[in-house]
Design a protein around this motif. Structure first.
Motif, PDB file in Angstrom:
ATOM      1  N   PRO A 174      34.502  53.882  25.750  1.00  0.00           N
ATOM      2  CA  PRO A 174      34.883  54.736  26.883  1.00  0.00           C
ATOM      3  C   PRO A 174      34.519  54.071  28.212  1.00  0.00           C
ATOM      4  O   PRO A 174      33.607  53.261  28.287  1.00  0.00           O
ATOM      5  CB  PRO A 174      34.051  56.006  26.650  1.00  0.00           C
ATOM      6  N   GLY A 175      35.285  54.404  29.226  1.00  0.00           N
ATOM      7  CA  GLY A 175      34.953  53.929  30.569  1.00  0.00           C
ATOM      8  C   GLY A 175      35.650  52.631  30.943  1.00  0.00           C
ATOM      9  O   GLY A 175      36.573  52.172  30.288  1.00  0.00           O
ATOM     10  N   VAL A 176      35.133  52.047  32.029  1.00  0.00           N
ATOM     11  CA  VAL A 176      35.748  50.872  32.651  1.00  0.00           C
ATOM     12  C   VAL A 176      35.489  49.588  31.858  1.00  0.00           C
ATOM     13  O   VAL A 176      36.197  48.598  32.031  1.00  0.00           O
ATOM     14  CB  VAL A 176      35.193  50.728  34.098  1.00  0.00           C
ATOM     15  N   LEU A 177      34.528  49.594  30.975  1.00  0.00           N
ATOM     16  CA  LEU A 177      34.170  48.388  30.236  1.00  0.00           C
ATOM     17  C   LEU A 177      35.364  47.810  29.475  1.00  0.00           C
ATOM     18  O   LEU A 177      35.522  46.587  29.392  1.00  0.00           O
ATOM     19  CB  LEU A 177      33.010  48.672  29.282  1.00  0.00           C
ATOM     20  N   ALA A 178      36.222  48.676  28.939  1.00  0.00           N
ATOM     21  CA  ALA A 178      37.408  48.201  28.209  1.00  0.00           C
ATOM     22  C   ALA A 178      38.288  47.335  29.115  1.00  0.00           C
ATOM     23  O   ALA A 178      38.693  46.234  28.735  1.00  0.00           O
ATOM     24  CB  ALA A 178      38.202  49.379  27.662  1.00  0.00           C
ATOM     25  N   GLU A 179      38.554  47.829  30.332  1.00  0.00           N
ATOM     26  CA  GLU A 179      39.403  47.078  31.261  1.00  0.00           C
ATOM     27  C   GLU A 179      38.749  45.766  31.681  1.00  0.00           C
ATOM     28  O   GLU A 179      39.418  44.740  31.812  1.00  0.00           O
ATOM     29  CB  GLU A 179      39.736  47.925  32.496  1.00  0.00           C
ATOM     30  N   LEU A 203      43.695  46.163  25.179  1.00  0.00           N
ATOM     31  CA  LEU A 203      43.419  47.301  26.055  1.00  0.00           C
ATOM     32  C   LEU A 203      43.545  48.621  25.299  1.00  0.00           C
ATOM     33  O   LEU A 203      42.688  49.498  25.405  1.00  0.00           O
ATOM     34  CB  LEU A 203      44.361  47.290  27.260  1.00  0.00           C
ATOM     35  N   LEU A 204      44.590  48.739  24.532  1.00  0.00           N
ATOM     36  CA  LEU A 204      44.815  49.959  23.759  1.00  0.00           C
ATOM     37  C   LEU A 204      43.661  50.212  22.782  1.00  0.00           C
ATOM     38  O   LEU A 204      43.125  51.314  22.706  1.00  0.00           O
ATOM     39  CB  LEU A 204      46.138  49.850  23.005  1.00  0.00           C
TER      40      LEU A 204
END
Length: 191
Positions: free
Chosen positions: A150-155, A142-143
């Protein structure tokens, strides 16, 4: 006999296993029955092998995490990312502690004739350490992904990876255990 072993008393299951199964009665793929002492020695050797594998991974990951705080990019992290970092480091430390604990247990209890207890405690610590390790990997991912994507894609990606970990590390073994228990109940009622 190693220092943490103690003579194992045969239980009803052990004596039943040894008296009802002979080498010529076993089919292909059947394992030879083992005494309680052989079983605890096998389990201890398995814990040692598993510990070697997980310790290396968690130590490398933990070392990486510790170095992150000293990079120039760390100063630019937002508050949420710093919280994720601190959480990740604490989880990594907890994973390291849990996964190295079997070594400490063995050292402190060596010669006390408590091998059964050491193996049980080591197995529980390994399971706890694996949970901490999965969480550490998830938080690390996650880090990193929050910095890169950027944005929700990481989560979303982290959620997918954590789901995969849950399936591989926990759901699959529990399903296999459930299937084996169901099969042994079925085999036991046919006798």
């Amino acid at each position: 006999m190693t220092m943490t072993e103690r003579p194992a008393e045969l239980t009803k299951e052990d004596t039943a296993c040894c008296t009802h199964h002979h080498d010529h009665d076993r089919g292909p793929g059947d394992e030879a029955p083992e005494t309680a002492r052989e079983r605890v020695n096998r389990r201890w050797n398995e814990v040692l092998q598993e510990t070697r594998v997980t310790q290396t991974g968690v130590q490398i990951l933990f070392g990486f995490l510790l170095s992150v705080a000293f990079t120039p990019l760390f100063r630019e992290l937002e508050t949420f990312d710093r919280v994720v970092y601190v959480t990740t480091v604490v989880l990594g430390a907890a994973a390291t502690g849990s996964l190295i604990a079997p070594v400490s247990l063995h050292r402190f209890l060596s010669g006390q004739r408590m091998k059964d207890e050491v193996v049980e405690a080591a197995c529980r610590l390994m399971m706890c350490g694996m949970v901490f390790l999965a969480l550490t990997i998830g938080c690390t991912l996650l880090l990193i992904l929050r910095v890169v994507i950027p944005g929700v894609l990481a989560e979303v990606l982290v959620g997918g990876v954590m789901l995969w970990f849950a399936l591989c590390w926990y759901v699959l073994p529990l399903c296999l255990r459930h299937r084996a228990a169901r099969r042994s109940r079925t085999d036991g009622t046919d006798d």
